[in-house]
Write a protein that holds these residues in place. Structure first.
Motif, mmCIF file in Angstrom:
data_model
loop_
_atom_site.group_PDB
_atom_site.id
_atom_site.type_symbol
_atom_site.label_atom_id
_atom_site.label_comp_id
_atom_site.label_asym_id
_atom_site.label_seq_id
_atom_site.Cartn_x
_atom_site.Cartn_y
_atom_site.Cartn_z
ATOM 1 N N PRO A 113 74.609 84.706 60.037
ATOM 2 C CA PRO A 113 74.623 83.750 58.923
ATOM 3 C C PRO A 113 75.438 84.224 57.724
ATOM 4 C CG PRO A 113 72.446 84.733 59.202
ATOM 5 C CD PRO A 113 73.248 85.113 60.397
ATOM 6 N N THR A 114 75.392 85.519 57.420
ATOM 7 C CA THR A 114 76.160 86.005 56.281
ATOM 8 C C THR A 114 77.645 86.113 56.618
ATOM 9 O OG1 THR A 114 75.400 88.218 56.936
ATOM 10 C CG2 THR A 114 74.292 87.185 55.088
ATOM 11 N N ALA A 174 79.343 77.008 58.383
ATOM 12 C CA ALA A 174 78.002 76.678 57.913
ATOM 13 C C ALA A 174 77.156 76.166 59.071
ATOM 14 C CB ALA A 174 78.067 75.622 56.813
ATOM 15 N N PHE A 175 75.943 76.691 59.180
ATOM 16 C CA PHE A 175 75.014 76.249 60.225
ATOM 17 C C PHE A 175 74.218 75.055 59.731
ATOM 18 C CE2 PHE A 175 75.811 80.649 61.358
ATOM 19 C CZ PHE A 175 75.980 80.566 62.733
ATOM 20 N N HIS A 234 73.583 79.040 51.864
ATOM 21 C CA HIS A 234 73.180 77.941 52.745
ATOM 22 C C HIS A 234 72.747 78.466 54.110
ATOM 23 C CE1 HIS A 234 73.076 74.232 55.033
ATOM 24 N NE2 HIS A 234 73.801 74.874 55.940
ATOM 25 N N ASN A 235 73.520 79.373 54.687
ATOM 26 C CA ASN A 235 73.206 79.846 56.034
ATOM 27 C C ASN A 235 71.896 80.614 56.076
ATOM 28 O OD1 ASN A 235 75.427 78.656 57.187
ATOM 29 N ND2 ASN A 235 76.683 80.506 57.174
ATOM 30 N N ILE A 236 71.650 81.457 55.084
ATOM 31 C CA ILE A 236 70.363 82.168 55.055
ATOM 32 C C ILE A 236 69.229 81.171 54.863
ATOM 33 C CG2 ILE A 236 68.974 83.873 53.804
ATOM 34 C CD1 ILE A 236 71.519 85.408 53.237
ATOM 35 N N GLN A 237 69.453 80.163 54.020
ATOM 36 C CA GLN A 237 68.449 79.114 53.846
ATOM 37 C C GLN A 237 68.185 78.390 55.167
ATOM 38 O OE1 GLN A 237 66.963 78.035 50.535
ATOM 39 N NE2 GLN A 237 65.540 77.512 52.169
#
Length: 375
Positions: free
Chosen positions: A270-271, A279-280, A335-338
Motif C-alpha cells: 500500500p505504501t 490506489a487500491f 488512502h491506501n493505508i486507509q
C-alpha cells in the motif's frame, strides 16, 4: 503491566476474530500492519497512520541496526519514543534480508555477515544479537531470526533452509529476554512442501512461542500455491496464539488468508503503490497517472474517509502526480493505508456477525466487475 496474550473472541469457519494484548496497547485482529522499515511509514506522519485505524506498525532490525544504530535508538528512549509511535511495534528479525540481500551476505551455521548496502561496512547478525537489537529497539513483538527460504527451492534446499531456521529459532528463544507485555514469534518455514511445513510447525511448538508466523510465502509462488500452503499450515498452529502471515499482500490475498485462519499481516504494497500513483479501491487498482482522470471531479473512492477522497478530486490527484508534487504520493499513501485498515475492520465485523463467506464473495465480485470506466 499487562501480560502478552491473545484472546480468541469469535470464529466463522476458520476465520478468527481476536485481540492481542501488548505492553503498548491492544491489536484487534485480523490486523494489517503498515511497514515502517527505517522507523517511519514513508510519506506519513505517525498521527496520520493512527488516524487510519492502524494499531501497530512494523520496523526492521537490519535497516535500523545499520542506521541510526540500535544503541542510539536505545539511548534516545527506544523506537516508540524515537519515531513518536506510542502503540505496539513489531520488528522483523533481519531474516528476510538473508534472502533479499543474498549478494551482500555470507551465511554460516552460526549466523550471517552482511555488507552494508549504504557504505560497504560489515555487520554480523546471529539469533542472539538479533534478539538483543530488537530488545534495544523495544519491540513489543520480536521475530525469531531465520532464513526466508527463496522460491523456487528444491525439497532438499527448502529442508536445509528450514532446519537451519529451526536451530536458529531455538537459539532465539534462549536469547530472548521475557518481559510483561512483550512477545516472541517463531516463523514456520518449508517452502511450498507440506511435509516440511509440518516438520517446522512441530519444531516451533516444541520450543514454544507467544505467536507463530508463516514465512517464505509471497516470494513468487503465486496465490494458489500460497493458499494451498496455508491450508496445510494454519491447522497445525495453536488456536490460542496469534498467527502472522509475513509480507502479504494484496487485498484478495488478505481475505483468502483470513478465511484460512490468519490473524496478522504486513506488506509494503500500500505504501509503495501510493508512491507510484497506484490506489487500491474496492473495484480494483486505479492508476492516477492516466490521462482519463485529468478532468474527473469525482473523489477517488466514494465513502472513503481519507483526505485524498474527502477533500480532493481525481483531477487534482492526477495533477499532483503529473506535476511530481510530493503531496500526491502522501495523499495516495494515506488512502491506501486507509483502504487496508477499512478492509480488516470490515473483516472483523463480518467474522463477528458470521458472514465472512458472503463478505469474501462480494469483495471478489466487486473486484471482478472492476468497471474501468467507473475507475
Amino acid at each position: 503491566m499487562t501480560d502478552f496474550k491473545f484472546d480468541l473472541l469469535a470464529t466463522d469457519g476458520q476465520a478468527r476474530l481476536g485481540r492481542v494484548h501488548t505492553a503498548h496497547g491492544v491489536i484487534d485482529t485480523p490486523a494489517f500492519m503498515p511497514v515502517g522499515t527505517a522507523g517511519t511509514v514513508k510519506a506519513m506522519l505517525p498521527g496520520s497512520v493512527a488516524a487510519t485505524g492502524a494499531q501497530i506498525v512494523l520496523g526492521n532490525t537490519y535497516h535500523l541496526m545499520l542506521r541510526p544504530g540500535a544503541d542510539r535508538v536505545e539511548r534516545l528512549g527506544g523506537l516508540h519514543q524515537f519515531m513518536n509511535w506510542p502503540g505496539p511495534i513489531l520488528t522483523d528479525s533481519g531474516g528476510f534480508q538473508v534472502m533479499s540481500l543474498a549478494k551482500l551476505r555470507k551465511m554460516d551455521a552460526d549466523g550471517v555477515t552482511f555488507q552494508s548496502h549504504h557504505d560497504g561496512s560489515k555487520h554480523r547478525l546471529t539469533p542472539e544479537n538479533s534478539m538483543e537489537i530488537q530488545r534495544q529497539l523495544d519491540a513489543d513483538i520480536t521475530m525469531a531470526f531465520d532464513e526466508c527460504t527463496p522460491f523456487p527451492a528444491t525439497p532438499q534446499q527448502a529442508a536445509e533452509s528450514m532446519r537451519l531456521s529451526m536451530r536458529w529459532a531455538a537459539r532465539s528463544k534462549a536469547a530472548f529476554t521475557p518481559r510483561p507485555g512483550y512477545g516472541l514469534f517463531g516463523i514456520v518455514q518449508g517452502g511450498i512442501y507440506p511435509d516440511l511445513r509440518a516438520e517446522s510447525a512441530k519444531a516451533l511448538l516444541e520450543i514454544g512461542f507467544d505467536g507463530y508466523a508463516i514465512g517464505g510465502l509471497a516470494v513468487g509462488e503465486g496465490q494458489e500455491a500460497m493458499f494451498a500452503t496455508l491450508d496445510v499450515t494454519t491447522p497445525l498452529l495453536p488456536e490460542d496464539k496469534p498467527r502472522y502471515l509475513m509480507g502479504v499482500g494484496r487485498p484478495s490475498d488478505i481475505i483468502g488468508a483470513v478465511m484460512r485462519g490468519v490473524d496478522m499481516f504486513d506488506c509494503v504494497m500500500p505504501t509503495r503503490s501510493g508512491r507510484t500513483a497506484q490506489a487500491f479501491t474496492k473495484r480494483g487498482t486505479v492508476n492516477l497517472r492516466n490521462a482519463r482522470h485529468q478532468d474527473d471531479p469525482r473523489p477517488l473512492e466514494e465513502g472513503c474517509a481519507c483526505p485524498a477522497c474527502r477533500d480532493h478530486s481525481r483531477a487534482y490527484l492526477h495533477h499532483l502526480i503529473r506535476s511530481e508534487e510530493i503531496l500526491g504520493p502522501m495523499l495516495l499513501t494515506w488512502h491506501n493505508i486507509q483502504a487496508y485498515q477499512d478492509l480488516t475492520r470490515s473483516l472483523r465485523a463480518a467474522i463477528a456477525e458470521g458472514r465472512v463467506e458472503a463478505f469474501a464473495a462480494r469483495a471478489a465480485e466487486l473486484e471482478a466487475q472492476g468497471d474501468i470506466a467507473a475507475l
